[in-house]
Design an enzyme around this catalytic site. Structure first.
Site, PDB file in Angstrom:
ATOM      1  N   SER B  50      32.987  24.873  -3.593  1.00 23.69           N
ATOM      2  CA  SER B  50      32.900  26.178  -3.577  1.00 23.69           C
ATOM      3  C   SER B  50      31.542  26.693  -2.689  1.00 23.69           C
ATOM      4  CB  SER B  50      32.657  26.553  -5.068  1.00 23.69           C
ATOM      5  OG  SER B  50      31.399  26.084  -5.500  1.00 23.69           O
ATOM      6  N   HIS B  51      30.664  25.685  -2.369  1.00 25.66           N
ATOM      7  CA  HIS B  51      29.658  26.085  -1.392  1.00 25.66           C
ATOM      8  C   HIS B  51      29.860  25.449   0.004  1.00 25.66           C
ATOM      9  CE1 HIS B  51      27.863  26.218  -5.339  1.00 25.66           C
ATOM     10  NE2 HIS B  51      27.187  27.387  -4.888  1.00 25.66           N
ATOM     11  N   GLU B 191      34.843  29.552 -12.195  1.00 20.43           N
ATOM     12  CA  GLU B 191      35.611  28.622 -12.791  1.00 20.43           C
ATOM     13  C   GLU B 191      36.553  29.518 -14.037  1.00 20.43           C
ATOM     14  OE1 GLU B 191      36.833  25.006 -13.923  1.00 20.43           O
ATOM     15  OE2 GLU B 191      35.282  25.447 -12.642  1.00 20.43           O
TER      16      GLU B 191
END
Lengths: 340, 340
Positions: B50-51, B191
């Protein structure tokens, strides 16, 4: 708060006198008697039963173990621009904190941020009295200290970490500061002891047995290991406390403290790190308006029915300052027995 | 790690080139392109999906909202002895951090402890890249930042706090540093989004609905509020992050950031606080031996089968540096579409 008829009513002056008498009888030097008494009175005043005069009994046991230097004269070391160290020389932390505080405050005002390391001290009680002493100067405060290795790291099976409290304070003009001070263990060790004595099971998540298996048996958890709060996050914080209030300041980890104790069951020995931050160091003359802006956050917390961390403690303080405190007769008698 | 046959294999150089192309096309000034690309590559390299390049899609949305100053030139302000502020002037945080770092390091070395406040920046990703930049200088690091008000305080019913990460790093000679970087919310907001998309319930403890009742419905939690990790302790930490990376440095709280967003769903805007501590400021020439002593703690953690916080990330890094990375074809295509 419910009162038992057999409770003893005491004014805060009487609590202080009792503490002074007990600590003097136990052989603490006068300066330590005064410093520790201030903490005992604060604990009893704020309704923290385990940090009030009860703590004098713990203190008596620890002193008997020979692990405390009763007349240690703290040595203040003015280090790098933002650092002050105080060598407690084996005495209780309180007097060392008092001796180091003026320089910590001066350095925080000059540099915007400063740190006080207390070394080789015996831990007496919670960190919030230190936190409140810093916020009383208009500074933001953080404090950390390891303890004894009673707690397993997340995913581990054996005790390695201390109960390792993290404490924080934020000054609020005209109000009690915003203060929290919590163990990074799931609960205090004393809480598990109480369950063991009462023959009651402990909730899941508090401890593991000597084989590293989850347990609800209090005695098994005391023989095994406590767990951290919040799973791997609480565990990570606990390791941080070990590092920054241990090796960073040249002092013991919780495992080293427990090894040094060698079964004496005395209070933990080691270091304490206090960080003080001056909002004016960032904001100059605009600090006050931003500190005031933080009040909206507190209002929004209380406004939705949540509590601020030290709210109960401050309510107890207000009551105690006007009405004094009540302590169980048995506890009172046990503490009196230290004096008579 | 399992590979889908349709995954695209990329070298880290190719990841960097893709990021540069996308960010340039999105109109970021060259210095920002380089600074943000370093973070994108680090995220992809360390297996933080996610980064990594996924974040370029988030970036594209945020840039479309007009909330990011694409060519902001950070202004470094050398404050009190231990404080440096960088005004990001509405740009991404990365370049401001790079510009402020040398002064932070210099001040930490001179004073033992120093703080860097980045103001008016758009948050791009995790804090660990900043933490690792500080530990690479042999300093201990702490970092904090608020986000958007998505999380309810413990005992509350409405969103007020951000996901508010706390990050910490400890330099280890010859090893990757000890680093953690976690949200004070129970989980990342993404999430819960994933559960909503999959139509799956969320575990108890992640969120409450718009009436403040516990819920396992992902959509209801997104409409209501997320919860903090670790109950009242995690909540207290989250409030601390609001305060010290908000009003303390003259910047926004998460509630103020979300209000400013006004429904644009862009990345949070506000401040970031980084604290650097030099062990030599406490210990002088004895620092190295105490830093070495900390290794016993890490050995004891790993020795009982527990993991160090960033272990997975460093394992992914090792793999990526030799083998490159693989990204899902759909993600690759979406990111390529930013360029073509």
């Amino acid at each position: 708060m419910t009162y038992d008829e057999s409770d003893i009513a005491l004014s805060l002056e009487e609590v202080a006198a009792l503490s002074r008498a007990a600590l003097s009888r136990l052989g603490l030097a006068p300066a330590h008697v005064e410093a520790v008494t201030a903490t005992v009175v604060a604990g009893e005043r704020d309704g923290c039963a385990s940090h009030g005069i009860y703590r004098l009994l713990v203190c008596a046991d620890t002193l008997k173990s020979g692990k405390v230097a009763r007349d240690a004269e703290p040595v203040v070391d003015d280090r790098a621009g933002g650092v002050v160290r105080v060598d407690a020389r084996g005495g209780y932390a309180q007097l060392s904190f008092q001796r180091g505080l003026p320089l910590l405050v001066e350095k925080a005002r000059r540099n915007g941020i400063a740190a006080l390391a207390i070394n080789d001290c015996v831990h007496f009680a919670a960190l919030w009295p230190e936190i409140e002493a810093v916020t009383a100067e208009g500074l933001v405060a953080l404090a950390f200290t390891p303890s004894h290795a009673w707690v397993a790291p997340a995913g581990g099976t054996r005790p390695l970490l201390g109960t390792n409290p993290v404490a924080f304070g934020w000054p609020r003009p005209g109000e009690h500061p915003f203060v929290f001070d919590f163990a990074t263990s799931a609960v205090a060790r004393g809480e598990i002891e109480l369950h063991r004595r009462a023959g009651e099971p402990i909730p899941a998540g508090w401890g593991i047995d000597a084989e590293g298996r989850p347990t609800t048996d209090a005695a098994a958890a005391l023989d095994g290991a406590m767990l951290t709060f919040g799973g791997h996050k609480g565990s990570a914080l606990s390791v941080m406390v070990e590092l920054i209030a241990g090796p960073l300041i040249g002092d013991l980890t919780s495992a080293e403290s427990l090894a040094l104790d060698a079964g004496a069951k005395a209070s933990p020995i080691g270091g304490e790190l206090v960080i003080a931050i001056d909002p004016a160091g960032f904001l100059g003359g605009e600090a006050a308006q931003h500190i005031a802006r933080a009040e909206k956050l507190f209002d929004a917390i209380v406004g939705q029915g949540a509590r601020l961390p030290s709210q109960r403690r401050f309510e107890a303080r207000k009551r105690s300052l006007s009405e004094g405190v009540r302590v169980p007769r048995k506890l009172y008698d046990d503490v009196r027995a230290l004096v008579d």
